[in-house]
Design a protein around this motif. Structure first.
Motif, PDB file in Angstrom:
ATOM      1  N   GLU A  49      -4.812   7.558   6.553  1.00 17.24           N
ATOM      2  CA  GLU A  49      -6.108   7.198   5.983  1.00 17.24           C
ATOM      3  C   GLU A  49      -5.944   6.027   5.009  1.00 17.24           C
ATOM      4  OE1 GLU A  49      -8.376  10.488   4.361  1.00 17.24           O
ATOM      5  OE2 GLU A  49      -9.403   9.048   3.035  1.00 17.24           O
ATOM      6  N   HIS A  50      -4.847   6.065   4.259  1.00 19.97           N
ATOM      7  CA  HIS A  50      -4.611   4.996   3.285  1.00 19.97           C
ATOM      8  C   HIS A  50      -4.043   3.746   3.955  1.00 19.97           C
ATOM      9  CE1 HIS A  50      -3.810   3.103  -0.508  1.00 19.97           C
ATOM     10  NE2 HIS A  50      -2.500   3.083  -0.322  1.00 19.97           N
ATOM     11  N   GLN A  51      -3.674   3.862   5.225  1.00 20.41           N
ATOM     12  CA  GLN A  51      -2.952   2.779   5.909  1.00 20.41           C
ATOM     13  C   GLN A  51      -1.756   2.327   5.067  1.00 20.41           C
ATOM     14  OE1 GLN A  51      -6.635   0.275   6.664  1.00 20.41           O
ATOM     15  NE2 GLN A  51      -5.848   0.450   8.769  1.00 20.41           N
ATOM     16  N   ALA A  52      -1.003   3.326   4.655  1.00 21.52           N
ATOM     17  CA  ALA A  52       0.127   3.064   3.759  1.00 21.52           C
ATOM     18  C   ALA A  52       1.235   2.330   4.501  1.00 21.52           C
ATOM     19  CB  ALA A  52       0.657   4.381   3.195  1.00 21.52           C
ATOM     20  N   ALA A  75      -3.090  11.701   5.066  1.00 23.91           N
ATOM     21  CA  ALA A  75      -3.285  10.864   3.878  1.00 23.91           C
ATOM     22  C   ALA A  75      -2.625   9.502   4.060  1.00 23.91           C
ATOM     23  CB  ALA A  75      -2.699  11.561   2.648  1.00 23.91           C
ATOM     24  N   LEU A 124       2.169   5.073  -0.677  1.00 24.14           N
ATOM     25  CA  LEU A 124       1.636   6.426  -0.863  1.00 24.14           C
ATOM     26  C   LEU A 124       2.634   7.202  -1.722  1.00 24.14           C
ATOM     27  CD1 LEU A 124      -0.490   8.653   0.004  1.00 24.14           C
ATOM     28  CD2 LEU A 124       1.201   9.310   1.747  1.00 24.14           C
ATOM     29  N   ARG A 172       0.837  -1.201   0.000  1.00 21.11           N
ATOM     30  CA  ARG A 172       0.000   0.000   0.000  1.00 21.11           C
ATOM     31  C   ARG A 172       0.875   1.257   0.000  1.00 21.11           C
ATOM     32  NH1 ARG A 172      -5.166  -1.146   0.991  1.00 21.11           N
ATOM     33  NH2 ARG A 172      -5.595   1.008   1.596  1.00 21.11           N
ATOM     34  N   GLU A 197      -2.151  -1.329  -3.901  1.00 20.34           N
ATOM     35  CA  GLU A 197      -3.196  -0.373  -3.552  1.00 20.34           C
ATOM     36  C   GLU A 197      -2.488   0.941  -3.277  1.00 20.34           C
ATOM     37  OE1 GLU A 197      -6.562  -0.419  -3.277  1.00 20.34           O
ATOM     38  OE2 GLU A 197      -6.486  -2.394  -4.262  1.00 20.34           O
ATOM     39  N   SER A 198      -2.477   1.848  -4.223  1.00 18.75           N
ATOM     40  CA  SER A 198      -1.719   3.076  -4.026  1.00 18.75           C
ATOM     41  C   SER A 198      -2.625   4.276  -3.836  1.00 18.75           C
ATOM     42  CB  SER A 198      -0.787   3.317  -5.212  1.00 18.75           C
ATOM     43  OG  SER A 198      -1.547   3.529  -6.385  1.00 18.75           O
ATOM     44  N   ALA A 199      -2.090   5.300  -3.225  1.00 18.90           N
ATOM     45  CA  ALA A 199      -2.794   6.581  -3.077  1.00 18.90           C
ATOM     46  C   ALA A 199      -1.779   7.689  -3.354  1.00 18.90           C
ATOM     47  CB  ALA A 199      -3.373   6.711  -1.676  1.00 18.90           C
TER      48      ALA A 199
END
Lengths: 390, 390
Positions: free
Chosen positions: A87-90, A84, A36, A34, A62-64
């Motif tokens: 929230e993304h649980q990066a 951010a 970011l 994940r 799963e990227s943001a």
């Protein structure tokens, strides 16, 4: 130079045109699922930013994206980025951009699993909180050739209100992997190319002049100066002429990107009076850091000349000049003229009314404490007086 | 140069006279409670070995010593060391000595928590077992200035029966910490000083000549050559004169110890024909590796001269010669004479009867594949013919 090669110090660095396409496999190596992407507002909308986002979106990750970075980075930008990240649980950060994006990304990584506020971790804070938890890994992808932040263990961010710069430092802020892709820098405007290039040159020069035994840094400094002498003017010329994706342009950009990285590797040895002046010029006049270094260099290096004559002779050889100290200074001045660096501070918009503040802030800056010649308040007065021009 | 400074690449390196006294605190930093000292038979009984043992015994650690290393290390020595590691339930290794001790220590560390036999992990073994378990940390303390094994990711060991050399390679074989203490090398005999010094010079020279873009390695190579030009002859002279613990001697030894480390940092870029010849000379005639390199260098570098004229000119500047390729070769030959390196192989005991084996083994060695000029069997014949002398 079209082959992709790997450097193993100070962190694994992969270099080559197109190497950014390895991003998914490098993220996989780090075990990230994940990531970011941290980048700046403008870059996120440019083709190179859009391409990277597409690469991530089309991969199995799963990227943001966090791209609310602009100007000199401030703490509120870090806080937004941190939100951010959470929230993304990066689990990792891809930091793409110039020094600002890389520095914000590093501080987001530090804060990700640490309590409190950014300034709690400021270097030198008497109540500095310990860095004891996980720092998620960073893959750094620089898009300018100047700061070398991709191989650095420090990050700088300003207080929103006071504009005071805070430095955070920790060995684990060093990115886990660096992708140096000269193609990403082909579109840099001529002015940015010149100013960031002078930043790299200032790192290489100041690190070499610092006293102390660090022959690896010295060798890297000289070779970096050589690379700049072979490429900076060409990069600026290609940029001004609108030259795009040619082999010669990519090669020159590759030399500059490497020289920039080497400057930051070398300056673990220290910096000097040039950086104190530049830090003051950024704080007092909001002058671009690289431009400030570029304008100050002949004055500040001149200040060190008598004490470091032999070292300037070696820098002269590295720059392809005649092997004398004077030859180095001639080369430096010719280069500055050729790439359009203003010859004095007034041409860059600095007002004589800034003079007292410039002296005061430069004196307080710690970089000049490592300068090979001690720098007094009177010396700073003299340096800024000369640099302001008539 | 009496201050202790820290280098942060490629692994933390602490350099300075007396820095070995930091060993207990460095072990503590690594979290070790039960270190195993790995060193060679002779060193274990010399004052510097006894002092290190005493340091460990008087500290809070539960330490043990394995010193059954001599000559070119063989697998049975590793197996004995591994038994000592396991019997002591060690959690870290202090590797003190020349290349042999450091290499044996690395392989003990690799095997500590891995099943099977040493050759199961040989580089290039088609059934190579994976390195997937813990490798206990190593603190490396070199006592010669030549191999630079303290910053390397490889280790070499020979089969007891066949004398075939096996190479093991893994990034995690890189020691966690290096203590470079020039005082430990003050007692090296003149001949060993000269031969190991030529080994360092061969690393720096060959790495610089290899094609490929690795400007950090290039800068480090040139600076390393400069350090050797300023110190190797002095070290040999001090040694021959029985000069002890003087500031000048320590300074010269420090330059050589750093140059040796830098040679091994640089040769991640590659090596060349010199090392194929030297590997063959060690296998066929049991010639000391550094001595073999030292004898071969003028011939093998001469072989590359026409193709690398500009690089030799830069090496000439670094060596303090006149900046021409010829100047470099003159410097090299003067240095060899001054430090007592035999001018040809026959003077070092190599017999003409070895000729066919020397060519065959050199051709099979992989180093020459990185040489800037391809090396044919006829080239090796010509090189060994010239090097044998009349």
């Amino acid at each position: 130079m079209s082959d992709i090669t790997q450097f193993n110090y100070p962190t694994p660095i992969r270099f080559g045109a197109g190497v950014v396409s390895e991003l998914p496999q490098q993220l996989e190596t780090l075990g990230s699922k994940r990531p970011l992407l941290v980048t700046d507002k403008i870059l996120a909308q440019l083709p190179i930013g859009l391409a990277l986002r597409e690469t991530l979106e089309q991969s199995a990750f799963e990227s943001a994206v966090f791209s609310e970075i602009w100007g000199n980075p401030v703490i509120s930008q870090v806080e937004q980025g941190l939100a951010a990240f959470r929230e993304h649980q990066a689990d990792a950060i891809v930091a793409m951009g110039g020094g600002a994006s890389l520095d914000v990304a590093k501080i987001i990584a530090l804060m990700a699993h640490h309590p409190g506020s950014v300034l709690d971790y400021e270097d030198g804070n008497p109540n500095q909180k310990p860095v004891e938890n996980l720092i998620p890994p960073i893959i750094a992808i620089p898009t300018t050739a100047g700061t070398g932040s991709e191989v650095g263990r420090a990050a700088v961010v300003s207080d929103d209100a006071s504009h005071r710069k805070a430095i955070l430092f920790h060995p684990r802020l060093l990115p886990a992997m660096v992708l140096l892709d000269p193609e990403l820098t082909l579109g840099l405007p001529a002015g940015v190319t010149a100013a960031t290039g002078m930043d790299a040159l200032s790192h290489l020069s100041e690190a070499f002049l610092v006293d102390g035994y660090h022959p690896m840094a010295d060798g890297i400094s000289l070779e970096g100066i050589r690379l700049i002498s072979k490429s900076l003017k060409a990069c600026v010329d290609f940029s001004a002429a609108g030259t795009g994706n040619t082999a010669e342009h990519i090669e020159a950009r590759g030399l500059m990107l490497t020289a920039s990285m080497m400057g930051a590797v070398a300056f673990q040895k220290g910096l000097g009076v040039t950086h104190s002046c530049a830090h003051s010029l950024s704080t007092v006049c909001d002058l671009h850091h690289g431009l400030a270094n570029g304008i100050m260099l002949p004055f500040t290096l001149g200040f060190n000349r008598a004490a470091c004559n032999e070292k300037f002779a070696r820098m002269s050889v590295a720059a392809g000049a005649d092997g004398t100290a004077q030859g180095f200074f001639d080369w430096l001045n010719d280069l500055r003229t050729a790439i359009g660096i203003p010859s004095n501070l007034r041409e860059a918009g600095v007002e004589p009314g800034h003079f007292e503040d410039l002296v005061a802030f430069a004196l307080k800056d710690s970089c000049h404490l490592e300068n090979p010649v001690p720098v007094s308040e009177a010396d700073f007065r003299s340096l800024f007086k000369d640099a302001l021009g008539s």
